[in-house]
Scaffold this active site. Structure first.
Site, PDB file in Angstrom:
ATOM      1  CG  ASP A 210      -0.052  -0.094   2.531  1.00  0.00           C
ATOM      2  OD1 ASP A 210       0.190  -1.223   2.990  1.00  0.00           O
ATOM      3  OD2 ASP A 210       0.400   0.958   3.026  1.00  0.00           O
ATOM      4  CG  ASP A 212       1.714   4.950   5.634  1.00  0.00           C
ATOM      5  OD1 ASP A 212       1.110   4.091   6.306  1.00  0.00           O
ATOM      6  OD2 ASP A 212       2.232   5.948   6.136  1.00  0.00           O
TER       7      ASP A 212
HETATM    8  N1  ADE Z   1       2.188  -2.881   6.956  1.00  0.00           N
HETATM    9  C1  ADE Z   1       1.747  -2.849   5.683  1.00  0.00           C
HETATM   10  N2  ADE Z   1       1.392  -1.604   5.318  1.00  0.00           N
HETATM   11  C2  ADE Z   1       1.623  -0.810   6.398  1.00  0.00           C
HETATM   12  C3  ADE Z   1       1.471   0.573   6.653  1.00  0.00           C
HETATM   13  N3  ADE Z   1       1.012   1.397   5.727  1.00  0.00           N
HETATM   14  N4  ADE Z   1       1.816   1.034   7.879  1.00  0.00           N
HETATM   15  C4  ADE Z   1       2.314   0.200   8.816  1.00  0.00           C
HETATM   16  N5  ADE Z   1       2.466  -1.121   8.629  1.00  0.00           N
HETATM   17  C5  ADE Z   1       2.140  -1.621   7.430  1.00  0.00           C
END
Ligand code: ADE
Length: 248
Positions: A210, A212
Site C-alpha cells: 500500500d 500508507d
Molecule cells: N504494513 C503494511 N502496510 C503498512 C502501513 N502502511 N503502515 C504500517 N504497517 C504496514
C-alpha cells in the site's frame, strides 16, 4: 550445518513451503513464542518457520513477544534468520507488490522490550553495534534471488517501524518520508535489534502492499487493501525463499 529460521509476517507465513515438517514447542525465559516452531526442510537444508502474529493472526504487533521469538529460534539451533514482512510504501517508485531487500531501519516504536539485557553484569556493559544491522551475505543472496526470478524489487530500503496497530496520520507519513524512510511496518526494527543482540545473522524481505497515508490522490491504507495485495503476491516471497535457502 546451517539451520534457517523463517519469521513469517502477516500473510507470509505459509507452512506449505517445506516438506516433512513437525511442530515443536519452545518455551523461553521470556515466555512463549508467537507460534509453535515448524521444523522441516527445503532441499537438504533444515528450516524452522515461526508465524510472527500467531498461526491464526491473533497477536497484534505490540503484543508480539519478540524476545521469546528470537530466543526460541536461537535455542532451536537457527544459524540464520530470514524475515518476511508486509510494508507500506513511502515512495512513488516503490509500487504495490514490489519486493524490498531492507538495509536500514528507523525505530519509531514506543512500548516494546527491545533488548535481552535488563541488567549488566558488573563491569560488563553491552551496547550492541547497529550501524549495518542486516547481514550482508543474506542480503546479497536475496538480491540475487530477486534478479534470477525477474521480480520487481529494490536492492535497498530504509524501513520505519511504528508501534501500531493503527496506521499513520498523513502528517506522520509525510514526516517519515522527510526522515528518509522508504517503507513502513510494525515489526522489523524490534526483531532486527534482538537478532543482532543474540548474534544470529538476520535479513528481511519486504513486500509493499500500500502507499500508507501520504498520497493525497488515493485512499489511505486499509487492512482489507493490504490483505488483497498479500494474497495476490505471497507466492513470490515463498518462491524467493525456496531459491535462496539452499544457497545459504
Ligand atoms: N504494513 C503494511 N502496510 C503498512 C502501513 N502502511 N503502515 C504500517 N504497517 C504496514
Amino acid at each position: 550445518m546451517a539451520v534457517i529460521g523463517i519469521i513469517g509476517g502477516s500473510g507470509l507465513d505459509n507452512p506449505d513451503i517445506f516438506s516433512n515438517s513437525r511442530d515443536e514447542i519452545f518455551p523461553t525465559p521470556y515466555g512463549d513464542p508467537s507460534s509453535p516452531l515448524k521444523r522441516g526442510s527445503i532441499g537438504d537444508i533444515e528450516v524452522i518457520l515461526l508465524a510472527r502474529h500467531g498461526r491464526e493472526h491473533t497477536i497484534p504487533p505490540t503484543q508480539v513477544n519478540f524476545r521469546a521469538n528470537i530466543a526460541a529460534l536461537k535455542s532451536a539451533g537457527c544459524t540464520h534468520i530470514l524475515a518476511t514482512t508486509a510494508v507500506g510504501s513511502l515512495r512513488e517508485e516503490i509500487h504495490r507488490g514490489d519486493l524490498i531487500v531492507i538495509d536500514q531501519f528507523i525505530d519509531f516504536t514506543k512500548q516494546r522490550k527491545m533488548s535481552f539485557y535488563e541488567s549488566f553484569e558488573p563491569q560488563k556493559v553491552i551496547h550492541c553495534p547497529m550501524a549495518d544491522p542486516y547481514d550482508i551475505r543474506l542480503r546479497k543472496l536475496l538480491v540475487e534471488g530477486c534478479v534470477s526470478q525477474k521480480y520487481a524489487f529494490h536492492n535497498k530500503g530504509t524501513v520505519v517501524t511504528i508501534e501500531g496497530p493503527r496506521f499513520s496520520t498523513r502528517a506522520e507519513s509525510q514526516m517519515f518520508r522527510a526522515w528518509g524512510a522508504d517503507i513502513i511496518n510494525m515489526s522489523i526494527s524490534t526483531e532486527t535489534v534482538l537478532a543482532n543482540e543474540i548474534g544470529i545473522p538476520y535479513a528481511a524481505i519486504a513486500m509493499s502492499t500500500d502507499y500508507d497515508s501520504w498520497r493525497i490522490d488515493e485512499e489511505p491504507v486499509t487492512w482489507e487493501a493490504i490483505s488483497k495485495v498479500f494474497a495476490e503476491n505471497a507466492a513470490r516471497v515463498t518462491n524467493l525463499l525456496r531459491e535462496v535457502i539452499p544457497k545459504i
